[in-house]
Design a protein around this motif. Structure first.
Motif, PDB file in Angstrom:
ATOM      1  N   MET A 170       0.853  -1.196   0.000  1.00 61.09           N
ATOM      2  CA  MET A 170       0.000   0.000   0.000  1.00 61.09           C
ATOM      3  C   MET A 170       0.882   1.236   0.000  1.00 61.09           C
ATOM      4  N   SER A 171       0.459   2.267  -0.694  1.00 59.77           N
ATOM      5  CA  SER A 171       1.233   3.506  -0.710  1.00 59.77           C
ATOM      6  C   SER A 171       1.066   4.222   0.627  1.00 59.77           C
ATOM      7  N   PHE A 172       2.100   4.958   0.993  1.00 59.87           N
ATOM      8  CA  PHE A 172       2.164   5.542   2.335  1.00 59.87           C
ATOM      9  C   PHE A 172       2.743   6.941   2.239  1.00 59.87           C
ATOM     10  N   LEU A 173       2.100   7.881   2.939  1.00 60.78           N
ATOM     11  CA  LEU A 173       2.493   9.284   2.911  1.00 60.78           C
ATOM     12  C   LEU A 173       3.244   9.648   4.186  1.00 60.78           C
ATOM     13  N   VAL A 174       4.388  10.295   4.032  1.00 56.15           N
ATOM     14  CA  VAL A 174       5.113  10.834   5.190  1.00 56.15           C
ATOM     15  C   VAL A 174       5.215  12.344   5.022  1.00 56.15           C
ATOM     16  N   ILE A 175       5.112  13.057   6.137  1.00 58.62           N
ATOM     17  CA  ILE A 175       5.074  14.520   6.132  1.00 58.62           C
ATOM     18  C   ILE A 175       5.996  15.049   7.217  1.00 58.62           C
ATOM     19  N   ASP A 176       6.772  16.059   6.870  1.00 60.83           N
ATOM     20  CA  ASP A 176       7.633  16.762   7.827  1.00 60.83           C
ATOM     21  C   ASP A 176       7.287  18.237   7.766  1.00 60.83           C
ATOM     22  N   ILE A 177       6.618  18.737   8.806  1.00 56.59           N
ATOM     23  CA  ILE A 177       6.241  20.148   8.856  1.00 56.59           C
ATOM     24  C   ILE A 177       7.253  20.863   9.738  1.00 56.59           C
ATOM     25  N   GLY A 178       8.164  21.593   9.092  1.00 59.19           N
ATOM     26  CA  GLY A 178       9.205  22.303   9.815  1.00 59.19           C
ATOM     27  C   GLY A 178       8.806  23.724  10.143  1.00 59.19           C
ATOM     28  N   ASN A 179       9.792  24.544  10.432  1.00 63.31           N
ATOM     29  CA  ASN A 179       9.533  25.927  10.816  1.00 63.31           C
ATOM     30  C   ASN A 179       9.207  26.822   9.633  1.00 63.31           C
ATOM     31  N   THR A 180       9.647  26.460   8.437  1.00 63.25           N
ATOM     32  CA  THR A 180       9.410  27.309   7.268  1.00 63.25           C
ATOM     33  C   THR A 180       8.741  26.577   6.114  1.00 63.25           C
ATOM     34  N   ARG A 181       8.891  25.232   6.047  1.00 63.36           N
ATOM     35  CA  ARG A 181       8.342  24.483   4.918  1.00 63.36           C
ATOM     36  C   ARG A 181       7.692  23.192   5.390  1.00 63.36           C
ATOM     37  N   LEU A 182       6.767  22.701   4.579  1.00 68.81           N
ATOM     38  CA  LEU A 182       6.247  21.342   4.719  1.00 68.81           C
ATOM     39  C   LEU A 182       6.830  20.509   3.598  1.00 68.81           C
ATOM     40  N   LYS A 183       7.477  19.384   3.966  1.00 74.02           N
ATOM     41  CA  LYS A 183       8.000  18.447   2.986  1.00 74.02           C
ATOM     42  C   LYS A 183       7.184  17.163   3.059  1.00 74.02           C
TER      43      LYS A 183
ATOM     44  N   HIS B  43      -0.646  20.054  -5.090  1.00 73.11           N
ATOM     45  CA  HIS B  43       0.280  18.928  -4.969  1.00 73.11           C
ATOM     46  C   HIS B  43      -0.401  17.565  -4.888  1.00 73.11           C
ATOM     47  N   TRP B  44      -1.449  17.451  -4.105  1.00 72.05           N
ATOM     48  CA  TRP B  44      -1.983  16.120  -3.805  1.00 72.05           C
ATOM     49  C   TRP B  44      -3.161  15.710  -4.670  1.00 72.05           C
ATOM     50  N   LYS B  45      -3.908  16.654  -5.157  1.00 72.35           N
ATOM     51  CA  LYS B  45      -5.173  16.345  -5.830  1.00 72.35           C
ATOM     52  C   LYS B  45      -5.001  15.395  -7.001  1.00 72.35           C
ATOM     53  N   ASN B  46      -3.942  15.556  -7.776  1.00 70.52           N
ATOM     54  CA  ASN B  46      -3.784  14.786  -9.008  1.00 70.52           C
ATOM     55  C   ASN B  46      -2.759  13.658  -8.902  1.00 70.52           C
ATOM     56  N   LEU B  47      -2.402  13.258  -7.689  1.00 72.27           N
ATOM     57  CA  LEU B  47      -1.481  12.134  -7.539  1.00 72.27           C
ATOM     58  C   LEU B  47      -2.119  10.853  -8.063  1.00 72.27           C
ATOM     59  N   MET B  48      -1.326  10.042  -8.736  1.00 74.20           N
ATOM     60  CA  MET B  48      -1.828   8.795  -9.309  1.00 74.20           C
ATOM     61  C   MET B  48      -2.123   7.750  -8.236  1.00 74.20           C
ATOM     62  N   HIS B  49      -1.399   7.822  -7.133  1.00 71.61           N
ATOM     63  CA  HIS B  49      -1.562   6.816  -6.087  1.00 71.61           C
ATOM     64  C   HIS B  49      -2.152   7.475  -4.843  1.00 71.61           C
ATOM     65  N   LYS B  50      -3.237   6.925  -4.351  1.00 69.08           N
ATOM     66  CA  LYS B  50      -3.853   7.421  -3.121  1.00 69.08           C
ATOM     67  C   LYS B  50      -3.202   6.740  -1.928  1.00 69.08           C
ATOM     68  N   PRO B  51      -2.684   7.498  -0.966  1.00 72.26           N
ATOM     69  CA  PRO B  51      -2.074   6.864   0.200  1.00 72.26           C
ATOM     70  C   PRO B  51      -3.108   6.128   1.043  1.00 72.26           C
ATOM     71  N   GLN B  52      -2.684   4.980   1.542  1.00 72.72           N
ATOM     72  CA  GLN B  52      -3.542   4.182   2.416  1.00 72.72           C
ATOM     73  C   GLN B  52      -3.267   4.454   3.893  1.00 72.72           C
ATOM     74  N   GLY B  53      -2.214   5.194   4.159  1.00 70.75           N
ATOM     75  CA  GLY B  53      -1.871   5.559   5.522  1.00 70.75           C
ATOM     76  C   GLY B  53      -0.878   6.698   5.505  1.00 70.75           C
ATOM     77  N   MET B  54      -0.626   7.296   6.659  1.00 68.76           N
ATOM     78  CA  MET B  54       0.340   8.384   6.735  1.00 68.76           C
ATOM     79  C   MET B  54       0.916   8.474   8.136  1.00 68.76           C
ATOM     80  N   LEU B  55       2.092   9.084   8.213  1.00 67.45           N
ATOM     81  CA  LEU B  55       2.711   9.421   9.483  1.00 67.45           C
ATOM     82  C   LEU B  55       3.505  10.695   9.269  1.00 67.45           C
TER      83      LEU B  55
END
Length: 263
Positions: free
Chosen positions: A1-14, A45-57
């Motif tokens: 399953m595809s999986f999304l990871v997110i890092d929200i820092g002080n100036t940017r979200l990666k 960024h996310w609306k047109n992704l080909m793969h929908k994540p099944q989970g995230m952290l």
């Protein structure tokens, strides 16, 4: 399953979308936005992704308001329940030696776990101690011994913070556009070289302390949005890792999804 990871820092979200929640998984898509544009994350960024994540952290240091705006887009766009990392006493092969483990920044915790996994991969039977350096708005320098215990670390201003402090507190100095030199002969080079030497010096001192503490040569790993400003420093024999925080998040996600061993 595809999986999304997110890092929200002080100036940017990666963010990064991986084929599965495991270290070394294929990176399917990735991106970054400055926090001022956080409300357009889904549309741009996310609306047109080909793969929908099944989970995230994810990990977040930017504050509750930013986190909630990201959560709204995860829920409304994908119906995805947000999961955010909190530092703990032990996780991902690391024992947290912080005085109050829960007060350690979750981004630091993820980077430390990612660095420890790199050390284990280098020598599973006898991993080296490791120094994890994240170079962003702030710089963190965190030490892990060969047994996987996080010993502690430093927090110091990043390049931008140092230069802006000099500009606002010193008459006539401007944010530098110069080059790093051994013996600078103009103000711009002097500012650029001073900032680089300040951060590199803190890393060198921490490496020396960790070497003495463990009696072994540490593995130096550096990552972060401004890491290229240090990667040329000859005194820092570092492995530069593009997404160290993501590696830590994927390690934790993999551990969480692994079923317990059968007796």
């Amino acid at each position: 399953m595809s999986f999304l990871v997110i890092d929200i820092g002080n100036t940017r979200l990666k963010w990064g979308l991986y084929a599965q929640p495991a270290p070394g998984a294929e990176l399917l898509a990735h991106g970054a936005v400055v926090l001022e544009d956080i409300d357009y994350l889904w549309e741009l960024h996310w609306k047109n992704l080909m793969h929908k994540p099944q989970g995230m952290l994810g990990c977040v240091v930017a504050g509750e308001a930013i986190k909630k705006r990201v959560e709204e887009q995860l829920i409304e766009g994908w119906g995805l329940a947000p999961q955010w990392l909190s530092s703990s006493a032990r996780a991902g092969g690391v024992v947290n030696g912080y005085e109050h483990p829960q007060r350690l920044g979750s981004d630091r915790w993820a980077a430390i776990i990612g660095a420890r996994q790199r050390a284990l991969k280098q020598d599973p039977a006898n991993p080296p101690p490791v120094l994890a350096v994240m170079v962003g708005t702030a710089v963190t320098v965190d030490a892990v011994d060969q047994g996987g215990r996080f010993l502690g670390g430093l927090i110091l201003p990043g390049f931008g913070l140092m230069y802006r402090a000099l500009e606002s507190g010193t008459a006539g100095l401007k944010v530098p556009t110069g080059e790093v030199q051994d013996f600078p002969t103009n103000t711009s080079d002097a500012l650029m070289s001073g900032g680089t030497d300040a951060i590199a010096g803190a890393i060198e001192r921490s490496l020396r302390r960790l070497r003495v503490q463990c009696g072994r040569e540490p593995l130096l790993i550096m990552s972060g949005g401004a890491v290229t400003r240090l990667s040329h420093v000859e005194e820092l024999p570092a492995s530069v890792v593009e997404n160290l925080i993501f590696e830590g998040l994927l390690t934790l996600a993999a551990n969480a999804s692994t079923p317990p061993a059968q007796p």
